[in-house]
Design a protein around this motif. Structure first.
Motif, PDB file in Angstrom:
ATOM      1  N   TYR A  38     -56.709-115.745 -43.390  1.00  0.00           N
ATOM      2  CA  TYR A  38     -55.474-114.997 -43.682  1.00  0.00           C
ATOM      3  C   TYR A  38     -55.728-114.033 -44.838  1.00  0.00           C
ATOM      4  N   GLY A  39     -56.446-114.530 -45.860  1.00  0.00           N
ATOM      5  CA  GLY A  39     -56.738-113.690 -47.028  1.00  0.00           C
ATOM      6  C   GLY A  39     -57.591-112.493 -46.651  1.00  0.00           C
ATOM      7  N   VAL A  40     -58.620-112.735 -45.845  1.00  0.00           N
ATOM      8  CA  VAL A  40     -59.520-111.651 -45.423  1.00  0.00           C
ATOM      9  C   VAL A  40     -58.736-110.632 -44.587  1.00  0.00           C
ATOM     10  N   GLU A  41     -57.850-111.111 -43.749  1.00  0.00           N
ATOM     11  CA  GLU A  41     -57.033-110.183 -42.939  1.00  0.00           C
ATOM     12  C   GLU A  41     -56.129-109.338 -43.838  1.00  0.00           C
ATOM     13  N   GLU A  42     -55.615-109.957 -44.897  1.00  0.00           N
ATOM     14  CA  GLU A  42     -54.747-109.210 -45.823  1.00  0.00           C
ATOM     15  C   GLU A  42     -55.555-108.113 -46.532  1.00  0.00           C
ATOM     16  N   CYS A 133     -49.741-115.531 -48.505  1.00  0.00           N
ATOM     17  CA  CYS A 133     -48.619-114.588 -48.594  1.00  0.00           C
ATOM     18  C   CYS A 133     -48.290-114.038 -47.220  1.00  0.00           C
ATOM     19  N   TYR A 134     -47.012-113.876 -47.001  1.00  0.00           N
ATOM     20  CA  TYR A 134     -46.587-113.288 -45.728  1.00  0.00           C
ATOM     21  C   TYR A 134     -45.533-112.227 -45.984  1.00  0.00           C
ATOM     22  N   SER A 135     -45.761-111.072 -45.387  1.00  0.00           N
ATOM     23  CA  SER A 135     -44.758-110.022 -45.488  1.00  0.00           C
ATOM     24  C   SER A 135     -44.751-109.295 -44.153  1.00  0.00           C
ATOM     25  N   GLN A 136     -43.578-109.156 -43.610  1.00  0.00           N
ATOM     26  CA  GLN A 136     -43.474-108.592 -42.264  1.00  0.00           C
ATOM     27  C   GLN A 136     -43.977-107.150 -42.218  1.00  0.00           C
ATOM     28  N   ASP A 137     -43.706-106.404 -43.286  1.00  0.00           N
ATOM     29  CA  ASP A 137     -44.084-104.991 -43.269  1.00  0.00           C
ATOM     30  C   ASP A 137     -45.442-104.814 -43.945  1.00  0.00           C
ATOM     31  N   GLN A 138     -45.430-104.333 -45.190  1.00  0.00           N
ATOM     32  CA  GLN A 138     -46.691-104.084 -45.880  1.00  0.00           C
ATOM     33  C   GLN A 138     -47.189-105.384 -46.530  1.00  0.00           C
ATOM     34  N   GLY A 139     -48.476-105.699 -46.352  1.00  0.00           N
ATOM     35  CA  GLY A 139     -49.033-106.910 -46.952  1.00  0.00           C
ATOM     36  C   GLY A 139     -48.940-106.872 -48.474  1.00  0.00           C
ATOM     37  N   VAL A 140     -49.014-108.046 -49.096  1.00  0.00           N
ATOM     38  CA  VAL A 140     -48.815-108.110 -50.546  1.00  0.00           C
ATOM     39  C   VAL A 140     -49.950-107.392 -51.289  1.00  0.00           C
ATOM     40  N   LEU A 141     -51.190-107.564 -50.830  1.00  0.00           N
ATOM     41  CA  LEU A 141     -52.282-106.869 -51.519  1.00  0.00           C
ATOM     42  C   LEU A 141     -52.123-105.355 -51.396  1.00  0.00           C
ATOM     43  N   SER A 142     -51.714-104.921 -50.248  1.00  0.00           N
ATOM     44  CA  SER A 142     -51.509-103.493 -50.038  1.00  0.00           C
ATOM     45  C   SER A 142     -50.409-102.947 -50.967  1.00  0.00           C
ATOM     46  N   GLN A 143     -49.372-103.741 -51.196  1.00  0.00           N
ATOM     47  CA  GLN A 143     -48.313-103.326 -52.148  1.00  0.00           C
ATOM     48  C   GLN A 143     -48.900-103.173 -53.554  1.00  0.00           C
ATOM     49  N   LEU A 144     -49.795-104.108 -53.896  1.00  0.00           N
ATOM     50  CA  LEU A 144     -50.415-104.064 -55.235  1.00  0.00           C
ATOM     51  C   LEU A 144     -51.308-102.831 -55.376  1.00  0.00           C
ATOM     52  N   ILE A 145     -52.031-102.520 -54.303  1.00  0.00           N
ATOM     53  CA  ILE A 145     -52.934-101.366 -54.353  1.00  0.00           C
ATOM     54  C   ILE A 145     -52.127-100.072 -54.487  1.00  0.00           C
ATOM     55  N   GLU A 146     -51.014-100.028 -53.787  1.00  0.00           N
ATOM     56  CA  GLU A 146     -50.158 -98.849 -53.903  1.00  0.00           C
ATOM     57  C   GLU A 146     -49.697 -98.671 -55.359  1.00  0.00           C
ATOM     58  N   LYS A 243     -53.159-101.562 -70.964  1.00  0.00           N
ATOM     59  CA  LYS A 243     -51.964-101.730 -70.137  1.00  0.00           C
ATOM     60  C   LYS A 243     -52.240-102.687 -68.981  1.00  0.00           C
ATOM     61  N   VAL A 244     -51.392-103.692 -68.854  1.00  0.00           N
ATOM     62  CA  VAL A 244     -51.422-104.566 -67.680  1.00  0.00           C
ATOM     63  C   VAL A 244     -50.010-104.577 -67.114  1.00  0.00           C
ATOM     64  N   LEU A 245     -49.910-104.394 -65.805  1.00  0.00           N
ATOM     65  CA  LEU A 245     -48.595-104.404 -65.173  1.00  0.00           C
ATOM     66  C   LEU A 245     -48.437-105.644 -64.305  1.00  0.00           C
ATOM     67  N   ALA A 246     -47.201-106.079 -64.179  1.00  0.00           N
ATOM     68  CA  ALA A 246     -46.881-107.192 -63.289  1.00  0.00           C
ATOM     69  C   ALA A 246     -45.935-106.646 -62.227  1.00  0.00           C
ATOM     70  N   TYR A 247     -46.240-106.958 -60.996  1.00  0.00           N
ATOM     71  CA  TYR A 247     -45.490-106.382 -59.877  1.00  0.00           C
ATOM     72  C   TYR A 247     -44.811-107.500 -59.073  1.00  0.00           C
ATOM     73  N   LYS A 248     -43.506-107.395 -58.959  1.00  0.00           N
ATOM     74  CA  LYS A 248     -42.752-108.372 -58.172  1.00  0.00           C
ATOM     75  C   LYS A 248     -42.883-108.014 -56.703  1.00  0.00           C
ATOM     76  N   PHE A 249     -43.700-108.766 -55.998  1.00  0.00           N
ATOM     77  CA  PHE A 249     -44.028-108.373 -54.616  1.00  0.00           C
ATOM     78  C   PHE A 249     -42.867-108.665 -53.659  1.00  0.00           C
ATOM     79  N   LYS A 250     -42.927-107.989 -52.518  1.00  0.00           N
ATOM     80  CA  LYS A 250     -41.952-108.245 -51.463  1.00  0.00           C
ATOM     81  C   LYS A 250     -42.630-109.122 -50.419  1.00  0.00           C
ATOM     82  N   GLY A 251     -41.975-110.198 -50.067  1.00  0.00           N
ATOM     83  CA  GLY A 251     -42.551-111.093 -49.075  1.00  0.00           C
ATOM     84  C   GLY A 251     -42.409-112.531 -49.521  1.00  0.00           C
TER      85      GLY A 251
END
Ligand code: G1P
Length: 274
Positions: A38-42, A133-146, A243-251
Motif C-alpha cells: 500500500y505504501g509503495v503504491e502511494e 492511509c486512505y484517501s479517495q481522491d489525492q493520496g496523502v503523500l501526494s498532498q504532502l508533495i504538493e 522552517k518546518v511545516l505540519a500539514y493536516k492531511f485529507k483522508g
C-alpha cells in the motif's frame, strides 16, 4: 522534484507478536495486500519510482515480494489465475528498489539516518507503512508533495487525536501559516509527551517530506532513555533553525502496528472493496 521514498521497515513489530516473530510486520496483509505494498503504491501515485527500504534481520520476505517469482509466474501463466499477479508485476516494473540493513534497533531517527546512502543529498519522502492511509481522491503523500512544492521545506503530516492518546505520538505545536488552518508552522515538537503534559493534540503520522540537512542533524542526536534516536528531536532542531511545516492531511489513517487499528483497517477496506 521528489524522486525517492524511504521506508523504514526494520522494527520488530512487538505489538503484533507472535504474528511478527518470523513475518515482517510490513508484510501483514490488509485484505490480500501487504501493508508495505500500500505504501509503495502511494509513493508511485505521487510520481516517485525509487523505493529505498531500510530493513533488518528477518526481513527478506520484503525483497522477495518486490521481485519476480519465476516459478510461481510460470505455474500461473495461461491459467485463469494469471491476473492475480498483475498489480504487483506492474509495481515491480515501474519501480527501483534499493535496500540497506539497520544493524541495531536504535529508533526511527537512526533508521532514517541508515537510509542516507540510498537517498544522497536530495529532499525525500518517508512512509511508515504501518500507518495505512486512505484517501479517495489525492493520496496523502501526494498532498504532502504538493505542499512541499509550494513551501520548499520539511513537511510532516499531522492528525488531531484524542488527548488521552498523545503519549503514543510525536506532538507538534505551531501557528497557522498564511491564515490556512490546514498548514502550521511548527514552533515545537515533543516525542510521546506524558499524558497531561501536552497542550496540543496534533500528532505526527507516518508521512514526511524531509530536506537532506536532516541527516547531519540526526548524526548529532543522542539516544533517549529508551536508547532510541528520535526523528522528532531532529525535526525540532530543524524547526528552531529554519522552517518546518505540519500539514493536516485529507483522508483516513489506520495505525496498523496495533491489533485494534489493524482490525479497523481491515473492516474499512472490506466494506469498500469486497
Ligand atoms: C513514530 C514517531 C512518532 C510518530 C509515529 C507515527 O513512532 O516516532 O513521532 O508520531 O511514528 O506513527 P512509533 O509509532 O514508531 O513509536
Amino acid at each position: 522534484m521528489i524522486k525517492k521514498c524511504l521506508f523504514p521497515a526494520a522494527g520488530f513489530g512487538t505489538r503484533f507478536l507472535p504474528a511478527t516473530k518470523a513475518v515482517p510486520k510490513e508484510m501483514l496483509p490488509i485484505l490480500n495486500k501487504p501493508l508495505l505494498q500500500y505504501g509503495v503504491e502511494e509513493a508511485l501515485a505521487s510520481n516517485i519510482n525509487n523505493m529505498a527500504i531500510v530493513t533488518g534481520r528477518g526481513k527478506r520476505a520484503i525483497e522477495d515480494h518486490f521481485d519476480n517469482a519465476f516459478e510461481l509466474e510460470s505455474q500461473l501463466i495461461g491459467t485463469e489465475k494469471e491476473y492475480l499477479l498483475n498489480d504487483i508485476k506492474h509495481i515491480i516494473e515501474k519501480s527501483t528498489f534499493t535496500y540497506v540493513r539497520q544493524r541495531k534497533m536504535l529508533g526511527l531517527g537512526d533508521a532514517i539516518l541508515t537510509g542516507r546512502p540510498l537517498i544522497g543529498n536530495e529532499t525525500f519522502a518517508v512512509i511508515l507503512a504501518d500507518d495505512l492511509c486512505y484517501s479517495q481522491d489525492q493520496g496523502v503523500l501526494s498532498q504532502l508533495i504538493e505542499t512541499y512544492n509550494k513551501y520548499q521545506c520539511t513537511i510532516v503530516a499531522i492528525e488531531e487525536i484524542p488527548m488521552d492518546k498523545v503519549n503514543k505520538y510525536g506532538i507538534i505545536s505551531g501557528k497557522p501559516l498564511d491564515g490556512n488552518k490546514d498548514i502550521y508552522q511548527v514552533t515545537k515538537m515533543i516525542e510521546k509527551p506524558k499524558l497531561g503534559e501536552s497542550q496540543s493534540n496534533m500528532a505526527i503520522i507516518g508521512r514526511y517530506i524531509l530536506t537532506p540537512d536532516i541527516f547531519d542533524i540526526l548524526k548529532e542526536i543522542k539516544p533517549d532513555e529508551n536508547n532510541e534516536i528520535q526523528i522528532t528531536e531532529a525535526l525540532n532542531i530543524q524547526a528552531q533553525n529554519g522552517k518546518v511545516l505540519a500539514y493536516k492531511f485529507k483522508g483516513r489513517r489506520f495505525d496498523c502496528g496495533d491489533v485494534k487499528g489493524f482490525v479497523s483497517a481491515t473492516n474499512y477496506f472490506a466494506s469498500k472493496f469486497i
